[in-house]
Write an enzyme that holds these catalytic residues in place. Structure first.
Site, short mmCIF file in Angstrom:
data_model
loop_
_atom_site.label_atom_id
_atom_site.label_comp_id
_atom_site.label_asym_id
_atom_site.label_seq_id
_atom_site.Cartn_x
_atom_site.Cartn_y
_atom_site.Cartn_z
N CYS A 126 44.45 -22.00 34.91
CA CYS A 126 43.77 -22.77 33.86
C CYS A 126 44.63 -23.90 33.30
O CYS A 126 44.15 -25.02 33.08
CB CYS A 126 43.32 -21.84 32.75
N HIS A 239 43.46 -24.44 25.70
CA HIS A 239 44.89 -24.69 25.86
C HIS A 239 45.18 -26.17 25.60
O HIS A 239 44.43 -27.04 26.05
CB HIS A 239 45.33 -24.40 27.30
N1 LIG Z 1 40.89 -15.87 30.46
C1 LIG Z 1 41.19 -17.04 30.98
O1 LIG Z 1 41.35 -18.03 30.26
C2 LIG Z 1 41.36 -17.22 32.45
C3 LIG Z 1 41.47 -18.51 32.92
C4 LIG Z 1 41.61 -18.73 34.29
C5 LIG Z 1 41.64 -17.65 35.15
N2 LIG Z 1 41.54 -16.39 34.65
C6 LIG Z 1 41.55 -15.30 35.62
O2 LIG Z 1 40.22 -14.80 35.76
C7 LIG Z 1 40.24 -13.39 35.99
C8 LIG Z 1 39.43 -12.69 34.91
O3 LIG Z 1 40.05 -12.94 33.66
P1 LIG Z 1 39.39 -12.58 32.25
O4 LIG Z 1 40.24 -13.29 31.27
O5 LIG Z 1 37.93 -12.85 32.25
O6 LIG Z 1 39.66 -10.99 32.19
P2 LIG Z 1 38.98 -9.87 31.25
O7 LIG Z 1 38.38 -10.50 30.05
O8 LIG Z 1 40.02 -8.84 31.07
O9 LIG Z 1 37.80 -9.30 32.19
C9 LIG Z 1 38.05 -8.55 33.34
C10 LIG Z 1 36.75 -8.23 34.04
O10 LIG Z 1 37.04 -7.46 35.23
C11 LIG Z 1 36.14 -6.35 35.29
N3 LIG Z 1 36.68 -5.24 36.07
C12 LIG Z 1 37.82 -4.54 35.85
N4 LIG Z 1 37.96 -3.56 36.77
C13 LIG Z 1 36.88 -3.65 37.60
C14 LIG Z 1 36.42 -2.91 38.72
N5 LIG Z 1 37.11 -1.88 39.19
N6 LIG Z 1 35.24 -3.27 39.31
C15 LIG Z 1 34.53 -4.32 38.85
N7 LIG Z 1 34.89 -5.06 37.77
C16 LIG Z 1 36.06 -4.72 37.16
C17 LIG Z 1 35.95 -5.98 33.84
O11 LIG Z 1 34.78 -5.18 33.72
P3 LIG Z 1 34.66 -3.92 32.68
O12 LIG Z 1 33.97 -4.46 31.48
O13 LIG Z 1 33.79 -2.95 33.41
O14 LIG Z 1 36.05 -3.42 32.41
C18 LIG Z 1 35.79 -7.36 33.22
O15 LIG Z 1 34.46 -7.81 33.40
C19 LIG Z 1 41.72 -12.99 36.04
O16 LIG Z 1 42.18 -12.99 37.35
C20 LIG Z 1 42.38 -14.09 35.23
O17 LIG Z 1 43.75 -14.27 35.58
C21 LIG Z 1 41.38 -16.15 33.33
#
Ligand SMILES: NC(=O)c1ccc[n+]([C@@H]2O[C@H](COP(=O)([O-])OP(=O)(O)OC[C@H]3O[C@@H](n4cnc5c(N)ncnc54)[C@H](OP(=O)(O)O)[C@@H]3O)[C@@H](O)[C@H]2O)c1
Length: 330
Positions: A126, A239
């Site tokens: 990001c 950010h």
């Molecule tokens: N946040 C940001 O600003 C950002 C920016 C760029 C990239 N990213 C990347 O995008 C990805 C997601 O980030 P996030 O910030 O959205 O994370 P998050 O808020 O922690 O969400 C994680 C998601 O993964 C799901 N999950 C976990 N274990 C799973 C499984 N076994 N099977 C299916 N789904 C599962 C969770 O579902 P449950 O509700 O069922 O737990 C939830 O929907 C990461 O790789 C992160 O590095 C994030």
């Protein structure tokens, strides 16, 4: 019309993917919302009506046209290639595949052509994305030789639970209760933490090195000189980045402003007399990255400028960019 799946639909990025697909009228007639068994059965409003969350199933995902992954790198590594073996084209938001030579790292405003024909496409980090959309148009005209970046990164960059930690622990702080930390290395309320991700052997953190590695790959400039200091701050979302560049050709702030005003995905917010400049509060929920505070560098003189960018890292830094990549494929 396409069938689309979002894996990680309950998370910070997944939730925005649902909204962005709807807002941009993505041509889909089927949308599957996947998460873990913890969230199966929850329901979310989408542009195709209310949809119930399904526990992730490999076979179901494989048979969709486009799968957007917003899950951990480990999950993506395990399932991304298997899903892509089926009918689906996979766009992954984690860092699992970004550095693999045969997997394109795509920012549609810069290298949309790389997405064509690929079965697995990586969405950049990001912080890198927010920098890249503003830096690339300047690089194309003035050849950027050196870039020094300092970041001010929101807690939601660590996912929905990290944002919740800021909220809960700020309440604790204000109520005089004990302030704890789980998602961050130190308490985040009324603090800032100059560490995002793990330290590398060279003293930089992995987040900082991602900015160098990924910008080089996206720009196709293997030797570009970029260094970054990445700092977590107690904001919820968007950010901000302070950027200093040295250019091969002479550059003026007016020229930079003119180029950025025309650059897709960038909005110039640069009116100091009216106290207007990029900020998390104004960049939040916006598709464009704000750019401002554009001024001649006191260090590099006519061959450099300083500027400030701020972008919604859950949108342009993740969900929006992933949907834009999908738009390149249809
Ligand atoms: N946040 C940001 O600003 C950002 C920016 C760029 C990239 N990213 C990347 O995008 C990805 C997601 O980030 P996030 O910030 O959205 O994370 P998050 O808020 O922690 O969400 C994680 C998601 O993964 C799901 N999950 C976990 N274990 C799973 C499984 N076994 N099977 C299916 N789904 C599962 C969770 O579902 P449950 O509700 O069922 O737990 C939830 O929907 C990461 O790789 C992160 O590095 C994030």
């Amino acid at each position: 019309m396409y069938s689309v799946g979002i894996i990680g639909c309950t998370g910070a990025v997944g939730q925005e993917m649902i909204r962005v697909l709807g807002e941009r009228n993505f041509p889909m007639n089927e949308l599957h919302l996947f998460a873990s068994s913890r969230s199966a059965g929850k329901k979310f409003e989408t542009s195709l009506g209310e949809i119930e969350v399904e526990e992730f199933e490999l076979e179901k995902a494989k048979n969709l046209d486009i799968v957007l992954m917003a899950v951990s790198g480990d999950f993506a590594k395990q399932y991304g290639p298997q899903i892509a073996e089926g009918k689906a084209i996979v766009i992954d938001n984690s860092s699992a595949f970004r550095y693999e030579e045969n997997i394109p790292l795509v920012v549609p405003e810069i290298n949309a052509n790389k997405a064509k024909g690929a079965k697995l496409i990586a969405n950049p980090n990001c912080t890198t994305l927010i920098l890249a959309v503003a830096l690339y148009p300047i690089h194309r005209e003035f050849n950027v030789k050196k870039t020094i970046v300092s970041t001010y990164q929101a807690t939601s960059g660590g996912g929905a639970p990290a944002m919740a930690e800021l909220e809960e622990q700020t309440k604790n702080y204000l109520e005089g209760k004990e302030v704890t930390n789980e998602k961050f290395a130190h308490p985040i309320p009324f603090n800032l933490i100059p560490q995002i991700d793990k330290f590398q052997e060279n003293g930089y953190t992995k987040e900082e090195m991602k900015v160098t590695w990924e910008t080089r790959k996206i720009f196709g400039e293997e030797d570009m000189l970029i260094s970054c200091t990445a700092v977590r701050i107690p904001t919820f979302r968007a950010h901000a980045e302070s950027v200093t560049i040295e250019t091969e050709k002479e550059i003026t702030p007016e020229q930079a402003r003119e180029i950025l005003a025309k650059a897709p995905g960038v909005k110039v917010v640069d009116n100091p007399d009216e106290l207007e400049y990029p900020m998390p509060l104004t960049a939040t929920k916006q598709f464009d990255v704000e750019a401002g505070r554009i001024r001649q560098s006191l260090v590099f003189d006519k061959n450099g400028i300083d500027f400030f960018v701020c972008g919604d890292q859950i949108l342009k830094g993740a969900a929006l960019n992933a949907v834009q990549i999908a738009e390149c494929l249809v």
